[in-house]
Design a protein around this motif. Structure first.
Motif: not given
Length: 375
Positions: A2, A20-21, A24, A28-29, A47-50
């Motif tokens: 993370k 970031y994309k 991702d 995690q971000q 974004l799914s994890k950001t």
């Protein structure tokens, strides 16, 4: 793992969302974006994890109370518990984001990397002497210090105590920013033929004094006096709210020049791609330019570029045959540079070695390797 990104320039530079994309997909971000109280969130990518966390927290008086600004933002980060389960911090500028990362490392022991921007060097470090002791601590405690060109590393180091430079040089990484995939997916090679008739020049950027738009027009005027209006100039870019008088002077001037075609703002996409492809030479003798990805965009479409000596792009392009560096304060030098590119136009044959490293996937891999030392 993370990552906590601290990015106070996110809404002014949309290229960060592309980094970031790519990241991702694998980690995690949390991206914390402190903005001025009179600004609104921009570039709201999903974004799914950001998680993008915008906070209107920077007041006008913070311009005169730097340490108060840092204390206020730091308190907010801690109150929001943004460091929970974070493995590493990426600070995207030196004087705000880097100072916060340093304070968080002191309190929570989280390692960080810090990037250095143009304003960190030419404005903050050069003029804000009282902030330097804190910034020296930021640099000494960072795992890595990122510049996007050798030129700006050298500019900052020339202002710093040699004893400090010797302690941090080993941590420096030069990592460029990337360009949008659209440019890399639509690369066009140079025509590599002589320019015999009209010469179409293109400028893309804000209409502000440091970009030297008026001096560029003066330089093209010199060329057209010699050649009978052989040169045309297309200008793409918006006005700046900070320099309304400069913009008005620009508008008044181009009314008298039929060879200037002002398009205003053109959104990124096919329209901008076509503008690059329709020109012969990209011209932007801009001063205090951190790097200028517009130069790389132009090269991706097979167009040689004219740029200012001593700026970030000069340090990168000096080893390539991709255009000309000129004195940005001299109209004749700018016109001579344009003339030299025209004269050598058929010798510009391939810019792939310049352009291909500006791929966000490649750049993201470099960052991932830096982060993962702390997994």
């Amino acid at each position: 793992m993370k990552i906590l990104h601290i990015n106070s320039y996110y809404i002014d530079n949309h290229l960060y969302s592309q980094l970031y994309k790519v990241l991702d997909a694998e980690m995690q971000q949390v991206v914390y974006i402190p903005i001025k109280t009179d600004r609104e969130p921009e570039n709201l990518v999903k974004l799914s994890k950001t998680d993008l966390i915008f906070e209107k927290i920077i007041d006008p008086f913070h311009k005169y109370n730097y340490f108060g600004k840092i204390r206020k933002i730091l308190k907010s980060i801690q109150t929001k518990q943004l460091t929970n389960s974070v493995d590493f911090i990426h600070a995207h500028n030196l004087f705000t984001d880097g100072a916060l990362a340093y304070k968080l490392k002191k309190k929570f022991g989280i390692s960080y990397i810090v990037a250095v921007r143009t304003t960190d060097i030419g404005l903050q470090y050069r003029l804000m002497w009282h902030r330097r002791p804190l910034i020296h601590k930021v640099l000494k405690n960072a795992d890595s210090i990122v510049f996007i060109s050798n030129t700006y590393r050298d500019k900052l180091f020339a202002m710093m105590p040699k004893s400090l430079v010797s302690k941090i040089t080993y941590k420096v990484r030069v990592i460029p920013n990337g360009i949008d995939d659209m440019w890399l997916n639509n690369i066009q090679r140079p025509r590599a033929v002589p320019l015999e008739d009209r010469v179409h020049l293109l400028y893309v950027g804000q209409i502000i004094s440091r970009k030297n738009v008026l001096l560029l027009i003066e330089a093209v005027t010199l060329l057209n006096k010699e050649t009978g209006d052989k040169y045309t100039l297309t200008v793409i870019g918006p006005e700046s709210k900070t320099e309304p008088d400069y913009y008005k002077t620009f508008l008044d001037l181009i009314k008298t020049l039929p060879w200037v075609d002002y398009k205003g703002r053109v959104k990124p996409g096919e329209g901008l791609l076509e503008a690059y492809r329709s020109c012969d030479i990209f011209v932007m003798p801009s001063k205090y330019e951190l790097f200028g990805l517009v130069y790389i965009e132009a090269l991706s479409q097979g167009k040689p570029v004219l740029y200012a000596k001593g700026e970030g792009i000069d340090g990168f392009l000096k080893d390539y045959h991709a255009g000309k560096a000129v004195d940005p304060d001299n109209a004749k030098a700018i016109s001579d540079g344009i003339r030299a590119i025209v004269r050598e136009y058929d010798t510009y044959t391939d810019f792939d070695d310049v352009v291909l490293p500006f791929n966000w996937n490649t750049i993201a891999t470099v960052y991932k390797n830096m982060y993962r030392k702390h997994e």
